[in-house]
Design a protein around this motif. Sequence first.
Motif, PDB file in Angstrom:
ATOM      1  N   ASP A 161       0.574  -1.142  -0.066  1.00 46.39           N
ATOM      2  CA  ASP A 161       0.439   0.332  -0.251  1.00 46.39           C
ATOM      3  C   ASP A 161       1.122   1.619  -0.363  1.00 46.39           C
ATOM      4  OD1 ASP A 161       1.056  -0.179   2.794  1.00 46.39           O
ATOM      5  OD2 ASP A 161      -0.686  -0.458   3.600  1.00 46.39           O
ATOM      6  N   GLY A 162       0.295   2.621   0.287  1.00 50.40           N
ATOM      7  CA  GLY A 162       1.012   4.126  -0.157  1.00 50.40           C
ATOM      8  C   GLY A 162       1.936   3.665   1.195  1.00 50.40           C
ATOM      9  N   SER A 163       1.961   3.007   2.623  1.00 50.53           N
ATOM     10  CA  SER A 163       3.211   3.176   3.593  1.00 50.53           C
ATOM     11  C   SER A 163       4.687   1.938   3.193  1.00 50.53           C
ATOM     12  CB  SER A 163       2.006   2.826   4.708  1.00 50.53           C
ATOM     13  OG  SER A 163       1.626   3.372   5.176  1.00 50.53           O
ATOM     14  N   MET A 164       4.491   0.817   1.884  1.00 51.93           N
ATOM     15  CA  MET A 164       4.756  -0.088   1.831  1.00 51.93           C
ATOM     16  C   MET A 164       4.491  -1.203   2.464  1.00 51.93           C
ATOM     17  SD  MET A 164       6.701   1.139  -0.882  1.00 51.93           S
ATOM     18  CE  MET A 164       8.014  -0.467  -0.565  1.00 51.93           C
ATOM     19  N   LYS A 165       3.332  -0.970   3.231  1.00 49.00           N
ATOM     20  CA  LYS A 165       3.175  -2.900   3.709  1.00 49.00           C
ATOM     21  C   LYS A 165       2.259  -3.493   3.193  1.00 49.00           C
ATOM     22  CE  LYS A 165       2.694   0.077   8.507  1.00 49.00           C
ATOM     23  NZ  LYS A 165       2.030   0.409   9.489  1.00 49.00           N
ATOM     24  N   PRO A 166       2.767  -4.543   3.273  1.00 49.96           N
ATOM     25  CA  PRO A 166       2.040  -6.550   2.022  1.00 49.96           C
ATOM     26  C   PRO A 166       0.564  -5.690   2.697  1.00 49.96           C
ATOM     27  CG  PRO A 166       3.579  -6.670   3.570  1.00 49.96           C
ATOM     28  CD  PRO A 166       3.408  -5.449   4.266  1.00 49.96           C
ATOM     29  N   THR A 167      -0.373  -6.099   0.825  1.00 51.74           N
ATOM     30  CA  THR A 167      -1.853  -5.552   1.354  1.00 51.74           C
ATOM     31  C   THR A 167      -2.297  -7.707   0.957  1.00 51.74           C
ATOM     32  OG1 THR A 167      -3.280  -4.622   0.698  1.00 51.74           O
ATOM     33  CG2 THR A 167      -1.640  -4.291  -0.623  1.00 51.74           C
ATOM     34  N   ALA A 168      -3.169  -7.288   0.661  1.00 51.29           N
ATOM     35  CA  ALA A 168      -4.048  -8.161   0.541  1.00 51.29           C
ATOM     36  C   ALA A 168      -3.965  -8.497  -1.139  1.00 51.29           C
ATOM     37  CB  ALA A 168      -5.649  -8.376   1.119  1.00 51.29           C
ATOM     38  N   VAL A 169      -4.060  -9.764  -2.057  1.00 55.62           N
ATOM     39  CA  VAL A 169      -4.816  -9.414  -3.603  1.00 55.62           C
ATOM     40  C   VAL A 169      -5.343 -10.853  -3.018  1.00 55.62           C
ATOM     41  CG1 VAL A 169      -2.005  -9.293  -3.982  1.00 55.62           C
ATOM     42  CG2 VAL A 169      -2.566 -11.265  -3.264  1.00 55.62           C
ATOM     43  N   PRO A 170      -5.839 -10.990  -4.275  1.00 55.95           N
ATOM     44  CA  PRO A 170      -6.940 -11.553  -5.356  1.00 55.95           C
ATOM     45  C   PRO A 170      -6.075 -13.019  -5.027  1.00 55.95           C
ATOM     46  CG  PRO A 170      -7.160  -9.791  -7.285  1.00 55.95           C
ATOM     47  CD  PRO A 170      -5.275 -10.112  -5.971  1.00 55.95           C
ATOM     48  N   GLN A 171      -7.226 -14.224  -4.867  1.00 50.00           N
ATOM     49  CA  GLN A 171      -6.704 -15.730  -5.112  1.00 50.00           C
ATOM     50  C   GLN A 171      -6.512 -15.856  -6.733  1.00 50.00           C
ATOM     51  OE1 GLN A 171      -5.922 -18.040  -1.700  1.00 50.00           O
ATOM     52  NE2 GLN A 171      -4.609 -18.479  -3.757  1.00 50.00           N
ATOM     53  N   PHE A 172      -5.214 -16.558  -6.550  1.00 49.01           N
ATOM     54  CA  PHE A 172      -5.863 -17.248  -8.049  1.00 49.01           C
ATOM     55  C   PHE A 172      -5.753 -18.994  -8.627  1.00 49.01           C
ATOM     56  CE2 PHE A 172      -2.950 -19.944 -11.734  1.00 49.01           C
ATOM     57  CZ  PHE A 172      -3.213 -18.609 -12.630  1.00 49.01           C
ATOM     58  N   THR A 173      -6.244 -18.873  -9.640  1.00 45.34           N
ATOM     59  CA  THR A 173      -6.949 -20.323  -9.149  1.00 45.34           C
ATOM     60  C   THR A 173      -6.709 -20.930 -11.269  1.00 45.34           C
ATOM     61  OG1 THR A 173      -9.332 -20.009  -7.469  1.00 45.34           O
ATOM     62  CG2 THR A 173      -9.303 -22.077  -9.151  1.00 45.34           C
ATOM     63  N   PRO A 174      -6.026 -21.440 -10.971  1.00 48.89           N
ATOM     64  CA  PRO A 174      -5.726 -22.149 -12.396  1.00 48.89           C
ATOM     65  C   PRO A 174      -6.740 -22.918 -12.977  1.00 48.89           C
ATOM     66  CG  PRO A 174      -4.172 -23.277 -10.524  1.00 48.89           C
ATOM     67  CD  PRO A 174      -5.227 -22.763 -10.132  1.00 48.89           C
ATOM     68  N   SER A 175      -7.161 -22.463 -14.181  1.00 46.28           N
ATOM     69  CA  SER A 175      -7.531 -23.410 -15.429  1.00 46.28           C
ATOM     70  C   SER A 175      -7.739 -24.132 -16.630  1.00 46.28           C
ATOM     71  CB  SER A 175      -8.718 -22.551 -15.431  1.00 46.28           C
ATOM     72  OG  SER A 175      -8.195 -21.959 -16.578  1.00 46.28           O
ATOM     73  N   GLY A 176      -7.207 -25.285 -16.045  1.00 45.45           N
ATOM     74  CA  GLY A 176      -6.685 -26.272 -17.377  1.00 45.45           C
ATOM     75  C   GLY A 176      -5.531 -26.347 -16.825  1.00 45.45           C
ATOM     76  N   GLU A 177      -4.526 -28.221 -17.971  1.00 41.25           N
ATOM     77  CA  GLU A 177      -3.263 -27.595 -17.131  1.00 41.25           C
ATOM     78  C   GLU A 177      -2.447 -27.604 -16.969  1.00 41.25           C
ATOM     79  OE1 GLU A 177      -2.627 -31.727 -19.806  1.00 41.25           O
ATOM     80  OE2 GLU A 177      -4.284 -32.810 -19.631  1.00 41.25           O
ATOM     81  N   GLU A 179      -2.144 -24.230 -16.826  1.00 42.75           N
ATOM     82  CA  GLU A 179      -1.701 -23.125 -15.828  1.00 42.75           C
ATOM     83  C   GLU A 179      -1.201 -24.384 -14.636  1.00 42.75           C
ATOM     84  OE1 GLU A 179      -5.181 -21.741 -15.964  1.00 42.75           O
ATOM     85  OE2 GLU A 179      -4.834 -19.534 -16.770  1.00 42.75           O
ATOM     86  N   SER A 180      -2.321 -25.122 -13.871  1.00 41.96           N
ATOM     87  CA  SER A 180      -1.850 -26.360 -13.503  1.00 41.96           C
ATOM     88  C   SER A 180      -0.343 -26.830 -12.835  1.00 41.96           C
ATOM     89  CB  SER A 180      -2.981 -27.754 -13.268  1.00 41.96           C
ATOM     90  OG  SER A 180      -4.432 -27.577 -12.975  1.00 41.96           O
ATOM     91  N   ARG A 181      -0.151 -27.242 -13.994  1.00 39.67           N
ATOM     92  CA  ARG A 181       1.730 -27.282 -13.997  1.00 39.67           C
ATOM     93  C   ARG A 181       2.586 -26.391 -13.612  1.00 39.67           C
ATOM     94  NH1 ARG A 181       6.186 -26.907 -17.237  1.00 39.67           N
ATOM     95  NH2 ARG A 181       5.293 -25.904 -18.633  1.00 39.67           N
ATOM     96  N   LEU A 182       1.849 -24.736 -14.486  1.00 37.45           N
ATOM     97  CA  LEU A 182       2.846 -24.265 -13.530  1.00 37.45           C
ATOM     98  C   LEU A 182       2.188 -23.586 -12.282  1.00 37.45           C
ATOM     99  CD1 LEU A 182       2.885 -21.654 -16.719  1.00 37.45           C
ATOM    100  CD2 LEU A 182       4.888 -23.472 -15.751  1.00 37.45           C
ATOM    101  N   TYR A 183       1.408 -24.130 -11.696  1.00 36.96           N
ATOM    102  CA  TYR A 183       0.870 -23.321 -10.053  1.00 36.96           C
ATOM    103  C   TYR A 183       1.218 -23.972  -9.412  1.00 36.96           C
ATOM    104  CZ  TYR A 183      -2.508 -23.123  -6.306  1.00 36.96           C
ATOM    105  OH  TYR A 183      -2.874 -23.003  -5.206  1.00 36.96           O
ATOM    106  N   HIS A 184       1.673 -25.065  -9.895  1.00 36.53           N
ATOM    107  CA  HIS A 184       2.273 -26.325  -8.653  1.00 36.53           C
ATOM    108  C   HIS A 184       3.970 -25.505  -8.615  1.00 36.53           C
ATOM    109  CE1 HIS A 184      -1.437 -28.956  -9.117  1.00 36.53           C
ATOM    110  NE2 HIS A 184      -1.204 -28.761  -7.552  1.00 36.53           N
TER     111      HIS A 184
END
Length: 198
Positions: A161-177, A179-184
Amino acid sequence: NATVKSVSFGTLCGVDSRERGIRHRPYMDESEKSDPVIQLNEVFPGDTNALNTLFGGRLMSIMDTAAGMAASKFCSEDVVTISVDALKFKRPAYQGDIIRTIARVVWTSPRTIGEVHTTLAIVVWTSPRTIGVHVTSCRLSRKEWNPEEICSGFFFMVAVDGSMKPTAVPQFTPSGEEESRLYHMAMQARDGMRGEDS
């Protein structure tokens, strides 16, 4: 310094957006946020060593920039690099070559649920904060324009964020072979680096 250009797949193939019937919108669809980022860079004399090949450090900078763009587009936040998996350099690039770098988000630190067993069960959510980006760079000669992979690896980013503190991000969900391979692969790389730090 080389000029950084970010282009779409259509532009890379020489197809103008107007020819594809795409209207420019003032916003980005959620589905587009995880689309790959493509960056083109020319190798200039100042980017090369005594053997006229691209400095490894310059290539890492190009890849890191592309990873940051992909991660920022995914979460709509500023991001910083926290770690890089072992990069695999496969072949050199030369002065005058075009470096095509493709960066895509393939992983986020998983959202976990924990229960505290007291009088009442309290569910604690931990939001994902780390983004894993797979980056591949290829060289293209001006004569042939056939991509030859020169390096690939995983870059891990944290949104701040603006104070250089970590902030939450969306969850990535792989779809297809793929994306699943790269995810793991990204998950294994991140777990491996955590093991080295402990």
